[in-house]
Design a protein around this motif. Sequence first.
Motif, mmCIF file in Angstrom:
data_model
loop_
_atom_site.group_PDB
_atom_site.id
_atom_site.type_symbol
_atom_site.label_atom_id
_atom_site.label_comp_id
_atom_site.label_asym_id
_atom_site.label_seq_id
_atom_site.Cartn_x
_atom_site.Cartn_y
_atom_site.Cartn_z
ATOM 1 N N SER A 177 39.484 39.119 34.140
ATOM 2 C CA SER A 177 40.943 38.997 34.213
ATOM 3 C C SER A 177 41.515 39.398 35.574
ATOM 4 O O SER A 177 42.720 39.314 35.789
ATOM 5 N N LEU A 178 40.656 39.815 36.496
ATOM 6 C CA LEU A 178 41.135 40.318 37.786
ATOM 7 C C LEU A 178 41.990 39.303 38.537
ATOM 8 O O LEU A 178 43.012 39.642 39.110
ATOM 9 N N HIS A 179 41.585 38.026 38.499
ATOM 10 C CA HIS A 179 42.298 37.002 39.269
ATOM 11 C C HIS A 179 43.658 36.661 38.668
ATOM 12 O O HIS A 179 44.482 36.037 39.326
ATOM 13 N N HIS A 180 43.905 37.093 37.435
ATOM 14 C CA HIS A 180 45.187 36.820 36.781
ATOM 15 C C HIS A 180 46.067 38.063 36.700
ATOM 16 O O HIS A 180 47.136 38.037 36.111
ATOM 17 N N THR A 181 45.594 39.152 37.278
ATOM 18 C CA THR A 181 46.317 40.421 37.207
ATOM 19 C C THR A 181 47.370 40.492 38.307
ATOM 20 O O THR A 181 47.132 40.080 39.437
ATOM 21 N N HIS A 182 48.528 41.011 37.942
ATOM 22 C CA HIS A 182 49.619 41.191 38.913
ATOM 23 C C HIS A 182 49.564 42.617 39.448
ATOM 24 O O HIS A 182 49.523 43.566 38.675
ATOM 25 N N PHE A 183 49.555 42.759 40.756
ATOM 26 C CA PHE A 183 49.540 44.073 41.395
ATOM 27 C C PHE A 183 50.866 44.290 42.111
ATOM 28 O O PHE A 183 51.453 43.352 42.654
ATOM 29 N N SER A 184 51.317 45.515 42.081
ATOM 30 C CA SER A 184 52.521 45.851 42.852
ATOM 31 C C SER A 184 52.309 47.218 43.489
ATOM 32 O O SER A 184 51.648 48.083 42.927
ATOM 33 N N PRO A 211 35.977 42.331 36.771
ATOM 34 C CA PRO A 211 36.516 41.947 35.459
ATOM 35 C C PRO A 211 37.011 40.496 35.490
ATOM 36 O O PRO A 211 37.613 40.069 36.478
#
Length: 154
Positions: A17-24, A15
């Motif tokens: 937007s993957l590189h701008h997604t925040h993961f926790s 996707p």
Amino acid sequence: QTLAAILIASHLPVPPSLHHTHFSGTPLLTRRRKVVAAERLFILGDAAGYVEPFTGEGITWAIQAAIRLAPLAAQGAARWEPRLAGQWNQYHRRQSRQRLACKAMAALLRHPALCSGALTLLDRAPMLASPLIGLIHHPRTVSRTLDRLVETAP
């Protein structure tokens, strides 16, 4: 970048937007209360504390605690004395120390390289697994706990 590589290797679209997604991630799944009793209050089972749920002994610990607590709770219901809370807090501290094997295993599982090394060692020397399993799962203790539960049932 790692997730994108996994998706690409799996022949799935990445996707935009993957590189701008925040993961926790999730917080540690081990919790422990230092104080599990106060005036006319006893805490046991998962409310008192728990180790990451992967070895299955949590219900045994809860049943053992309930059996151990029953006489203290009966005494407290008849006549409250502060020493009852102290006795329950002391029991819980001793039980917490006995759960170190499960805590160690949970810590090991958070480090893939160490876990892999341990599994390789156990694959080469399976006899080392028996004492480790014995530290976590005590068949005699489970059996005695269930026997006591049946004996005390109304």
